[in-house]
Design a protein around this motif. Structure first.
Motif, PDB file in Angstrom:
ATOM      1  N   LEU A 277       0.795  -1.211  -0.083  1.00  0.00           N
ATOM      2  CA  LEU A 277      -0.090  -0.022   0.090  1.00  0.00           C
ATOM      3  C   LEU A 277       0.899   1.315   0.119  1.00  0.00           C
ATOM      4  O   LEU A 277       0.562   2.527  -0.813  1.00  0.00           O
ATOM      5  CB  LEU A 277      -0.864   0.010   1.129  1.00  0.00           C
ATOM      6  CG  LEU A 277      -2.004  -0.808   1.183  1.00  0.00           C
ATOM      7  CD1 LEU A 277      -2.942  -0.966   2.380  1.00  0.00           C
ATOM      8  CD2 LEU A 277      -3.134  -0.703   0.048  1.00  0.00           C
ATOM      9  N   HIS A 278       1.939   1.357   0.779  1.00  0.00           N
ATOM     10  CA  HIS A 278       2.760   2.537   0.700  1.00  0.00           C
ATOM     11  C   HIS A 278       3.432   2.665  -0.547  1.00  0.00           C
ATOM     12  O   HIS A 278       3.533   3.696  -0.833  1.00  0.00           O
ATOM     13  CB  HIS A 278       3.736   2.181   2.083  1.00  0.00           C
ATOM     14  CG  HIS A 278       3.399   2.654   3.221  1.00  0.00           C
ATOM     15  ND1 HIS A 278       3.247   3.955   3.786  1.00  0.00           N
ATOM     16  CD2 HIS A 278       2.806   1.885   4.378  1.00  0.00           C
ATOM     17  CE1 HIS A 278       2.846   4.089   5.048  1.00  0.00           C
ATOM     18  NE2 HIS A 278       2.521   2.475   5.538  1.00  0.00           N
ATOM     19  N   TRP A 279       3.886   1.402  -1.154  1.00  0.00           N
ATOM     20  CA  TRP A 279       4.237   1.781  -2.532  1.00  0.00           C
ATOM     21  C   TRP A 279       3.542   2.308  -3.578  1.00  0.00           C
ATOM     22  O   TRP A 279       3.829   3.456  -4.123  1.00  0.00           O
ATOM     23  CB  TRP A 279       4.974   0.410  -2.795  1.00  0.00           C
ATOM     24  CG  TRP A 279       5.196   0.465  -4.269  1.00  0.00           C
ATOM     25  CD1 TRP A 279       6.429   0.678  -4.797  1.00  0.00           C
ATOM     26  CD2 TRP A 279       4.578  -0.329  -5.402  1.00  0.00           C
ATOM     27  NE1 TRP A 279       6.392   0.453  -6.267  1.00  0.00           N
ATOM     28  CE2 TRP A 279       5.120  -0.131  -6.593  1.00  0.00           C
ATOM     29  CE3 TRP A 279       3.239  -0.835  -5.581  1.00  0.00           C
ATOM     30  CZ2 TRP A 279       4.771  -0.598  -7.834  1.00  0.00           C
ATOM     31  CZ3 TRP A 279       2.509  -1.320  -6.573  1.00  0.00           C
ATOM     32  CH2 TRP A 279       3.540  -1.154  -7.952  1.00  0.00           C
TER      33      TRP A 279
ATOM     34  N   ASP B 189       4.069   6.264  -4.896  1.00  0.00           N
ATOM     35  CA  ASP B 189       4.576   6.438  -6.513  1.00  0.00           C
ATOM     36  C   ASP B 189       3.182   5.908  -7.257  1.00  0.00           C
ATOM     37  O   ASP B 189       3.388   4.997  -7.973  1.00  0.00           O
ATOM     38  CB  ASP B 189       5.744   5.509  -6.570  1.00  0.00           C
ATOM     39  CG  ASP B 189       6.455   5.910  -7.729  1.00  0.00           C
ATOM     40  OD1 ASP B 189       6.294   6.903  -8.554  1.00  0.00           O
ATOM     41  OD2 ASP B 189       7.536   5.390  -7.809  1.00  0.00           O
ATOM     42  N   PRO B 190       2.169   6.739  -7.277  1.00  0.00           N
ATOM     43  CA  PRO B 190       0.994   6.208  -7.778  1.00  0.00           C
ATOM     44  C   PRO B 190       1.177   5.730  -9.453  1.00  0.00           C
ATOM     45  O   PRO B 190       0.632   4.983 -10.084  1.00  0.00           O
ATOM     46  CB  PRO B 190      -0.204   7.051  -7.192  1.00  0.00           C
ATOM     47  CG  PRO B 190       0.652   8.419  -7.083  1.00  0.00           C
ATOM     48  CD  PRO B 190       1.934   7.758  -6.564  1.00  0.00           C
TER      49      PRO B 190
ATOM     50  N   HIS C  15      -4.817  -4.997  -3.109  1.00  0.00           N
ATOM     51  CA  HIS C  15      -4.629  -4.454  -4.395  1.00  0.00           C
ATOM     52  C   HIS C  15      -5.923  -3.592  -4.682  1.00  0.00           C
ATOM     53  O   HIS C  15      -5.639  -2.311  -5.014  1.00  0.00           O
ATOM     54  CB  HIS C  15      -4.620  -5.581  -5.542  1.00  0.00           C
ATOM     55  CG  HIS C  15      -4.220  -4.796  -6.835  1.00  0.00           C
ATOM     56  ND1 HIS C  15      -3.292  -4.148  -7.544  1.00  0.00           N
ATOM     57  CD2 HIS C  15      -5.275  -4.588  -7.883  1.00  0.00           C
ATOM     58  CE1 HIS C  15      -3.513  -3.648  -8.610  1.00  0.00           C
ATOM     59  NE2 HIS C  15      -4.625  -4.035  -8.823  1.00  0.00           N
ATOM     60  N   GLY C  16      -6.954  -4.022  -4.282  1.00  0.00           N
ATOM     61  CA  GLY C  16      -8.130  -3.158  -4.381  1.00  0.00           C
ATOM     62  C   GLY C  16      -8.042  -2.109  -3.680  1.00  0.00           C
ATOM     63  O   GLY C  16      -8.483  -1.060  -3.780  1.00  0.00           O
ATOM     64  N   LEU C  17      -7.517  -2.398  -2.212  1.00  0.00           N
ATOM     65  CA  LEU C  17      -7.562  -1.101  -1.434  1.00  0.00           C
ATOM     66  C   LEU C  17      -6.417  -0.031  -1.750  1.00  0.00           C
ATOM     67  O   LEU C  17      -6.869   1.166  -1.782  1.00  0.00           O
ATOM     68  CB  LEU C  17      -6.992  -1.726   0.207  1.00  0.00           C
ATOM     69  CG  LEU C  17      -6.852  -0.594   1.249  1.00  0.00           C
ATOM     70  CD1 LEU C  17      -8.185   0.239   1.460  1.00  0.00           C
ATOM     71  CD2 LEU C  17      -6.547  -1.192   2.531  1.00  0.00           C
TER      72      LEU C  17
ATOM     73  N   ILE D 145      -5.369   5.350  -4.249  1.00  0.00           N
ATOM     74  CA  ILE D 145      -4.709   6.082  -5.160  1.00  0.00           C
ATOM     75  C   ILE D 145      -5.684   6.911  -6.153  1.00  0.00           C
ATOM     76  O   ILE D 145      -5.625   7.987  -6.523  1.00  0.00           O
ATOM     77  CB  ILE D 145      -3.727   5.363  -5.945  1.00  0.00           C
ATOM     78  CG1 ILE D 145      -4.141   4.256  -7.032  1.00  0.00           C
ATOM     79  CG2 ILE D 145      -2.514   5.103  -5.243  1.00  0.00           C
ATOM     80  CD1 ILE D 145      -3.178   3.725  -7.817  1.00  0.00           C
ATOM     81  N   ASP D 146      -6.848   6.273  -6.229  1.00  0.00           N
ATOM     82  CA  ASP D 146      -7.925   7.062  -7.059  1.00  0.00           C
ATOM     83  C   ASP D 146      -8.678   7.963  -6.223  1.00  0.00           C
ATOM     84  O   ASP D 146      -9.496   8.772  -6.834  1.00  0.00           O
ATOM     85  CB  ASP D 146      -9.004   5.895  -7.745  1.00  0.00           C
ATOM     86  CG  ASP D 146      -8.394   5.165  -8.683  1.00  0.00           C
ATOM     87  OD1 ASP D 146      -7.443   5.624  -9.286  1.00  0.00           O
ATOM     88  OD2 ASP D 146      -8.951   4.014  -9.382  1.00  0.00           O
ATOM     89  N   GLY D 147      -8.641   7.901  -5.080  1.00  0.00           N
ATOM     90  CA  GLY D 147      -9.289   8.821  -4.083  1.00  0.00           C
ATOM     91  C   GLY D 147     -10.822   8.486  -3.688  1.00  0.00           C
ATOM     92  O   GLY D 147     -11.624   9.576  -3.340  1.00  0.00           O
ATOM     93  N   LEU D 148     -11.103   7.281  -3.962  1.00  0.00           N
ATOM     94  CA  LEU D 148     -12.440   6.974  -3.847  1.00  0.00           C
ATOM     95  C   LEU D 148     -12.781   6.756  -2.377  1.00  0.00           C
ATOM     96  O   LEU D 148     -13.774   6.608  -1.896  1.00  0.00           O
ATOM     97  CB  LEU D 148     -12.814   5.628  -4.619  1.00  0.00           C
ATOM     98  CG  LEU D 148     -12.780   5.923  -6.149  1.00  0.00           C
ATOM     99  CD1 LEU D 148     -12.950   4.438  -6.762  1.00  0.00           C
ATOM    100  CD2 LEU D 148     -13.799   6.812  -6.704  1.00  0.00           C
TER     101      LEU D 148
END
Length: 252
Positions: A112-114, A118-119, A175-177, A182-185
Motif C-alpha cells: 500500500l505504501h508503495w 508512487d501512484p 490491491h483493491g484497497l 490512489i483513485d481517491g475513492l
C-alpha cells in the motif's frame, strides 16, 4: 550528465530512468521513446539499439519496477520479524507462533505504501500487458507473497486445504484497497489509520481463508502472466530460478 552516463555504457539504464521520470510526470501513456531519448541526450536511433519500440521500453521498466517492489516486500517481511524477535531462536519461534500474521501484514502495508507514494509508476505495472510470460522479474512480488503463505501453512496458521491459490485471494483485497486509495475513492485520516486498515484487510482475509468451507471439487485455478511463465519453464524442465522463499530463507 546524461550523455556522460551514456558514454560510460549505461544507456539502457539511463533510458529506463528517463522513462520512469516521464511516467511520474505524464502517466503511463503520455510520452514517447523519442522523448525518453532526448531526455538522456541521445538520438532515437541510439535508443533503438536497446529498445525496439516504446512498448519494449515500458515492458523493461515494468520488470525493473516489479523487481524493486519484490525486494521491498521481502525486506518488509524480514524487518517485521526482526522488530519483534529476540536474538534467541526459541524466543523468535515463540513470537512467530503467537502472531504468525505479522510478516504478511507488513507485506500488505508495504504494498500500500508503495502504491500511494508512487501512484503513476504503480499504475504502469497495474496495467494489463505490462509484463508477459517471457518477463524476468526477481524477486517477483507474487513469489514473496507465496513464500509468506507457505510459511503460514508450515506453522499451521493456514489450513493446507486453503493454501492453493491463496496468493490471489490475499492479493485481491490489498490491491483493491491500493487502487481505491490512489483513485481517491476512499480516504483515511492519518498514517496510523492507514496501517490499521491494511492490517484489518489482511487479518480479515486470512480469517476467511482459515474458515472457508471445503468446495465440492477443487478451487478454480487462477493464473497470471508470472504463474504462466513459471509453469511453462517447469514443464520444459528448465531451472525456474530461486523463488522468494529461497531468498527469504537465505536471509534467516
Amino acid at each position: 550528465m546524461a550523455k556522460g552516463r551514456y558514454h560510460h555504457g549505461d544507456l539502457r539504464a539511463a533510458l529506463l530512468d528517463a522513462a520512469e521520470g516521464l511516467v511520474r510526470e505524464r502517466g503511463a501513456d503520455g510520452w514517447s521513446l523519442r522523448e525518453a531519448s532526448a531526455r538522456v541526450g541521445v538520438s532515437p536511433s541510439a535508443a533503438y539499439h536497446h529498445f525496439a519500440s516504446r512498448d519494449t521500453l515500458v515492458r523493461a521498466l515494468s520488470e525493473r519496477v516489479l523487481s524493486r517492489l519484490g525486494g521491498l516486500l521481502a525486506a518488509a517481511c524480514e524487518r517485521a520479524a526482526r522488530e519483534t524477535a529476540d536474538p534467541g531462536a526459541c524466543e523468535r519461534v515463540a513470537r512467530e507462533t503467537a502472531d504468525p500474521h505479522r510478516r504478511l501484514i507488513a507485506l500488505g502495508r508495504g504494498y500500500l505504501h508503495w502504491a500511494i507514494e508512487d501512484p503513476a509508476v504503480a499504475r504502469l505495472v497495474f496495467g494489463a500487458g505490462a509484463t508477459g510470460p517471457d518477463s524476468r522479474v526477481s524477486p517477483h512480488p507474487h513469489d514473496v507473497l507465496a513464500a509468506e503463505l507457505d510459511r503460514l501453512a508450515d506453522l499451521g496458521a493456514l489450513p493446507a486445504a486453503s493454501r492453493p491459490g491463496a496468493e490471489f485471494v490475499v492479493w485481491a483485497p490489498i490491491h483493491g484497497l491500493a487502487v481505491l486509495l490512489i483513485d481517491g475513492l476512499i480516504r483515511v485520516d492519518d498514517a496510523r489509520a492507514f496501517d490499521l486498515q491494511a492490517e484489518r484487510v489482511i487479518r480479515a482475509t486470512l480469517n476467511g481463508l482459515c474458515h472457508e468451507p471445503a468446495p465440492s471439487g477443487d478451487w478454480p485455478a487462477v493464473h497470471s502472466a508470472h504463474t504462466d511463465r513459471r509453469s511453462h519453464l517447469g514443464q520444459e524442465g528448465e531451472q525456474v530460478g530461486p523463488g522468494a522463499g529461497d531468498l527469504l530463507r537465505q536471509g534467516e
